[in-house]
Design a protein around this motif. Structure first.
Motif, PDB file in Angstrom:
ATOM      1  N   MET A 202      41.764  73.694  19.621  1.00 45.27           N
ATOM      2  CA  MET A 202      42.428  74.594  20.560  1.00 45.27           C
ATOM      3  C   MET A 202      43.319  75.598  19.831  1.00 45.27           C
ATOM      4  SD  MET A 202      41.057  73.584  23.290  1.00 45.27           S
ATOM      5  CE  MET A 202      41.969  74.490  24.522  1.00 45.27           C
ATOM      6  N   ALA A 203      43.917  75.158  18.728  1.00 44.90           N
ATOM      7  CA  ALA A 203      44.774  76.050  17.951  1.00 44.90           C
ATOM      8  C   ALA A 203      43.975  77.218  17.385  1.00 44.90           C
ATOM      9  CB  ALA A 203      45.457  75.280  16.824  1.00 44.90           C
ATOM     10  N   ASN A 230      50.812  73.954  21.572  1.00 46.99           N
ATOM     11  CA  ASN A 230      51.602  73.153  20.640  1.00 46.99           C
ATOM     12  C   ASN A 230      52.525  72.186  21.382  1.00 46.99           C
ATOM     13  OD1 ASN A 230      51.392  73.978  17.575  1.00 46.99           O
ATOM     14  ND2 ASN A 230      51.126  75.851  18.757  1.00 46.99           N
ATOM     15  N   GLU A 231      53.121  72.657  22.483  1.00 47.11           N
ATOM     16  CA  GLU A 231      54.006  71.801  23.264  1.00 47.11           C
ATOM     17  C   GLU A 231      53.229  70.648  23.899  1.00 47.11           C
ATOM     18  OE1 GLU A 231      55.848  74.457  26.003  1.00 47.11           O
ATOM     19  OE2 GLU A 231      57.289  75.243  24.529  1.00 47.11           O
ATOM     20  N   ALA A 232      52.011  70.929  24.347  1.00 47.06           N
ATOM     21  CA  ALA A 232      51.174  69.873  24.928  1.00 47.06           C
ATOM     22  C   ALA A 232      50.861  68.814  23.881  1.00 47.06           C
ATOM     23  CB  ALA A 232      49.881  70.482  25.474  1.00 47.06           C
ATOM     24  N   PHE A 233      50.528  69.251  22.676  1.00 44.57           N
ATOM     25  CA  PHE A 233      50.239  68.324  21.583  1.00 44.57           C
ATOM     26  C   PHE A 233      51.471  67.487  21.241  1.00 44.57           C
ATOM     27  CE2 PHE A 233      49.469  67.843  16.802  1.00 44.57           C
ATOM     28  CZ  PHE A 233      48.639  66.736  16.960  1.00 44.57           C
ATOM     29  N   ASP A 234      52.628  68.122  21.185  1.00 44.74           N
ATOM     30  CA  ASP A 234      53.871  67.410  20.887  1.00 44.74           C
ATOM     31  C   ASP A 234      54.190  66.369  21.960  1.00 44.74           C
ATOM     32  OD1 ASP A 234      54.250  68.833  18.556  1.00 44.74           O
ATOM     33  OD2 ASP A 234      55.624  70.295  19.456  1.00 44.74           O
ATOM     34  N   ARG A 235      53.921  66.699  23.209  1.00 50.86           N
ATOM     35  CA  ARG A 235      54.183  65.773  24.314  1.00 50.86           C
ATOM     36  C   ARG A 235      53.306  64.518  24.197  1.00 50.86           C
ATOM     37  NH1 ARG A 235      53.666  69.199  28.121  1.00 50.86           N
ATOM     38  NH2 ARG A 235      55.861  69.719  28.180  1.00 50.86           N
ATOM     39  N   ILE A 236      52.045  64.745  23.858  1.00 50.25           N
ATOM     40  CA  ILE A 236      51.126  63.623  23.688  1.00 50.25           C
ATOM     41  C   ILE A 236      51.513  62.780  22.471  1.00 50.25           C
ATOM     42  CG2 ILE A 236      48.737  62.989  23.192  1.00 50.25           C
ATOM     43  CD1 ILE A 236      47.902  65.482  24.804  1.00 50.25           C
TER      44      ILE A 236
END
Length: 243
Positions: A202-203, A230-236
């Protein structure tokens, strides 16, 4: 670099012809007239020049389609459009583009034909950004009603955007964990390694450089979307304890 003037054909490419050009009609003659806006030209897959002007004119038509979906032009949506256009093109060009929008709002929009024209000339990354803008506009009043959701879904399909990509873009506007997974186009059943691979994919797909020729404001919006990925990845990662 090319200056956009009355002979807009020197600046805009595909948007002057086909269904988009027919919709805009005589209004296009005054778009950007007497402004000092400059553009960088890109090339479509078919070799035609694609510019920020093409992007803007295409966006005006698609915005009109979304605004007409629920039978009412909402103040919050119009204010959002005005703010974006001022940042991207300046005050004078904003006035002229808003006139184009008002003219198109009074017409029947052959949505499939318009989207087919865009699909044939714009890169996939630019089309993703058009969809991103439409979601931002539709959600500017915090409500995405059924009619708007349906028309945006139709636009995504006609633009040749995959259902997964469309859902991913929509998911970036929400902050829950389920939306984080959807933004990365995976489910909560994915392994940690699959999460990392999905993020990398996705990046690359949403990197702002992919729309660098569409102007600073479009690239800024793409950067916002990239940040949401990036925020979605960090949340996961936080939820799973991934380092």
């Amino acid at each position: 670099m090319a200056k956009i003037g009355k002979i807009i054909g020197a600046a805009a490419g595909f948007a002057l012809g086909g269904p988009i050009g027919a919709l805009i009609g005589l209004a296009i003659g005054s778009v950007f007239d007497n402004t000092s806006v400059t553009v960088q030209s890109g090339r479509s897959a078919y070799g035609q020049r694609v510019t920020p002007a093409d992007f803007a004119l295409s966006l005006m038509v698609l915005i009109a389609a979304v605004m007409k979906a629920d039978g009412a032009v909402k103040r919050a949506e119009l204010d959002f459009v005005k703010a974006y256009l001022r940042q991207a093109y300046g005050e004078q060009a904003t006035l002229e583009l808003l006139q184009v929008l008002r003219d198109v709002l009074q017409k029947e929009i052959p949505l499939y034909d318009v989207c087919t024209q865009i699909k044939s000339n714009m890169t996939y990354a630019a089309r993703l950004e058009l969809l991103h803008f439409l979601y931002k506009i539709a959600l500017s009043d915090t409500i995405l009603d059924q009619a708007e959701m349906q028309i945006i879904s139709d636009i995504a399909k006609y633009l040749g955007i995959s259902q997964n990509d469309a859902q991913s873009i929509k998911a970036t506007f929400y902050d829950d964990l389920g939306s984080a997974y959807q933004a990365l186009e995976i489910t909560s059943e994915a392994s940690d390694e699959e999460v990392k691979k999905a993020y990398k994919k996705m990046a690359v797909k949403y990197h702002p450089d992919k729309v660098s020729n569409m102007g600073e404001e479009v690239q800024k919006s793409a950067t916002e979307k990239f940040k949401k990925i990036n925020e979605a990845f960090d949340r996961i990662k936080k939820q799973r304890g991934i380092k």
